[in-house]
Design a protein around this motif. Structure first.
Motif, mmCIF file in Angstrom:
data_model
loop_
_atom_site.group_PDB
_atom_site.id
_atom_site.type_symbol
_atom_site.label_atom_id
_atom_site.label_comp_id
_atom_site.label_asym_id
_atom_site.label_seq_id
_atom_site.Cartn_x
_atom_site.Cartn_y
_atom_site.Cartn_z
ATOM 1 N N GLY A 117 0.526 -1.359 0.046
ATOM 2 C CA GLY A 117 0.064 -0.094 0.450
ATOM 3 C C GLY A 117 0.864 1.258 -0.057
ATOM 4 N N THR A 146 1.856 3.426 -2.321
ATOM 5 C CA THR A 146 1.391 4.206 -3.563
ATOM 6 C C THR A 146 0.941 5.837 -3.765
ATOM 7 O OG1 THR A 146 -0.585 2.757 -4.180
ATOM 8 C CG2 THR A 146 1.677 2.090 -5.311
ATOM 9 N N ILE A 185 -0.638 7.197 3.994
ATOM 10 C CA ILE A 185 0.761 6.810 4.773
ATOM 11 C C ILE A 185 1.621 6.111 4.006
ATOM 12 C CG2 ILE A 185 0.814 5.743 7.289
ATOM 13 C CD1 ILE A 185 -2.124 5.874 7.829
ATOM 14 N N GLY A 186 1.641 5.199 3.260
ATOM 15 C CA GLY A 186 2.047 4.322 2.848
ATOM 16 C C GLY A 186 3.141 5.079 1.403
ATOM 17 N N LEU A 229 -2.725 -9.060 -3.161
ATOM 18 C CA LEU A 229 -1.884 -9.597 -1.482
ATOM 19 C C LEU A 229 -2.472 -10.361 -1.049
ATOM 20 C CD1 LEU A 229 -1.253 -5.900 -0.482
ATOM 21 C CD2 LEU A 229 0.368 -7.952 -1.295
ATOM 22 N N ASN A 233 0.944 -1.754 5.383
ATOM 23 C CA ASN A 233 -0.071 -0.833 5.458
ATOM 24 C C ASN A 233 -0.834 -1.137 4.821
ATOM 25 O OD1 ASN A 233 0.120 1.926 5.756
ATOM 26 N ND2 ASN A 233 -0.187 1.385 3.527
ATOM 27 N N GLY A 263 -4.879 -1.835 2.999
ATOM 28 C CA GLY A 263 -5.649 -1.845 4.102
ATOM 29 C C GLY A 263 -7.025 -1.181 3.292
ATOM 30 N N SER A 268 -1.627 -0.263 11.826
ATOM 31 C CA SER A 268 -3.620 -0.752 12.701
ATOM 32 C C SER A 268 -3.991 0.252 12.555
ATOM 33 C CB SER A 268 -2.745 -0.704 14.121
ATOM 34 O OG SER A 268 -3.948 -1.790 15.188
ATOM 35 N N SER A 269 -4.996 0.340 13.972
ATOM 36 C CA SER A 269 -5.411 1.809 13.893
ATOM 37 C C SER A 269 -6.576 1.759 15.135
ATOM 38 C CB SER A 269 -7.040 1.563 12.891
ATOM 39 O OG SER A 269 -7.743 2.469 13.556
ATOM 40 N N PRO A 302 -3.019 4.704 13.822
ATOM 41 C CA PRO A 302 -2.973 6.043 13.532
ATOM 42 C C PRO A 302 -4.487 6.083 13.516
ATOM 43 C CG PRO A 302 -2.331 4.463 11.241
ATOM 44 C CD PRO A 302 -2.768 3.371 12.499
ATOM 45 N N GLY A 303 -4.801 7.472 14.089
ATOM 46 C CA GLY A 303 -6.027 7.971 14.702
ATOM 47 C C GLY A 303 -6.003 8.105 12.832
ATOM 48 N N VAL A 304 -7.686 9.811 13.003
ATOM 49 C CA VAL A 304 -8.450 10.110 12.239
ATOM 50 C C VAL A 304 -6.689 11.145 10.966
ATOM 51 C CG1 VAL A 304 -9.979 11.523 10.418
ATOM 52 C CG2 VAL A 304 -10.301 10.542 12.547
#
Ligand code: NAD
Length: 248
Positions: free
Chosen positions: A12, A14, A17-18, A65, A91, A93, A142-143, A186-188
């Motif tokens: 992930g 591209t 966050i990734g 994946l 990453n 998701g 995660s989240s 991460p949060g929002v």
């Protein structure tokens, strides 16, 4: 240059966050192979990174994946090309926000397949390589919903609770092989994933963030840099929250 000489794989990678993790790793001396879902988006990301710095060593692939065989082939090809894999970042998701009574089994499975099963598929061949080379580092995205749950779209928080379980369990199992396993929660965060959520949901969540704003992808990527580096050499089995205290 916290990752000089390291070889990293980022799924992930591209966008969102990734993509920031990939940039951060390249800027700190790593060679990076990013995974995306389509060749077109992989090519676009590579173009952007090469335009930013021509000396960065970055490659891209798009294995499916959710296909264990395809993923294994890709991981082995990276080991063949670069000689090793030091860092694996899981990453990629998808999130969901469908209320339970409108949910389908297919939707639930789609989330679990990418957010949970695919992690197992990348980790299995990568961990074997890391063991053989004397160590490595596995990081999972995660989240905050893995701590607080979520009031709709139950597949998503369920998948992230599973990510934490896999992270903590594998940290214990693989420590003897000098493989550290951690997650960032991460949060929002301001990415396409958040843009695709209903606006009222994002506004409601943002208003409850103690730091008063959503996170930037780079702020999350900083945690991935720390955990991948030798600065975190005694950190394993950790779920590191980067959420402006949203979860508490
Ligand atoms: P994004 O939608 O911007 O990026 C998702 C990435 O995953 C893309 O690179 C995409 O190519 C890849 N991907 C999506 N479906 C795929 C598939 N079927 N096969 C292969 N790759 C696929 O999202 P993001 O916000 O950057 O999310 C990255 C990670 O962060 C996810 O695991 C997500 O659950 C997690 N996260 C995000 C937030 C947030 O607020 N953005 C908060 C907590 C956790």
């Amino acid at each position: 240059m916290l990752l000089e000489g390291k070889v990293a794989v980022v799924t992930g990678g591209t966008r969102g966050i990734g993509f920031e993790i990939v940039r951060k790793y390249l800027a700190n001396g790593a060679k990076v192979v990013l995974f995306g879902s389509r060749q077109e988006t992989v090519d676009k990301a590579l173009e952007k990174l090469n335009a930013e710095n021509t000396s960065w060593e970055v490659d891209g692939m798009c294995p499916k994946l959710t296909d264990a065989g395809e993923v294994e082939k890709a991981i082995l090809a990276i080991k063949e090309k670069f000689g090793k894999i030091d860092i694996l970042v899981n990453n990629a998701g998808i999130s969901q926000s469908t209320p339970l009574y409108n949910y389908t089994a297919e939707e639930f499975d789609k989330c679990i397949d990418l957010n949970v099963r695919a992690l197992f598929y990348t980790i299995l061949p990568a961990a074997k390589i890391m063991k053989e080379q004397g160590g490595g580092c596995i990081l999972n995205t995660s989240s905050m919903v893995s701590i607080s749950g979520q009031p709709a779209g139950v597949g998503y928080p369920t998948s992230k609770f599973a990510v934490n379980g896999m992270t903590i369990s594998l940290a214990r199992e693989l420590a003897k092989d000098k493989i550290r396993v951690n997650a960032v929660a991460p949060g929002v965060t301001k990415t396409d994933m958040v843009a695709s959520l209903p606006a009222d949901m994002v506004a409601r969540i943002s208003a409850q963030i103690p730091l008063g704003r959503p996170g930037e992808p780079e702020e999350v990527a900083n945690a991935f840099l720390y955990l991948a580096s030798d600065m975190a050499s005694y950190v394993t089995g950790e779920i590191l929250s980067v959420d402006g205290a949203s979860r508490v």
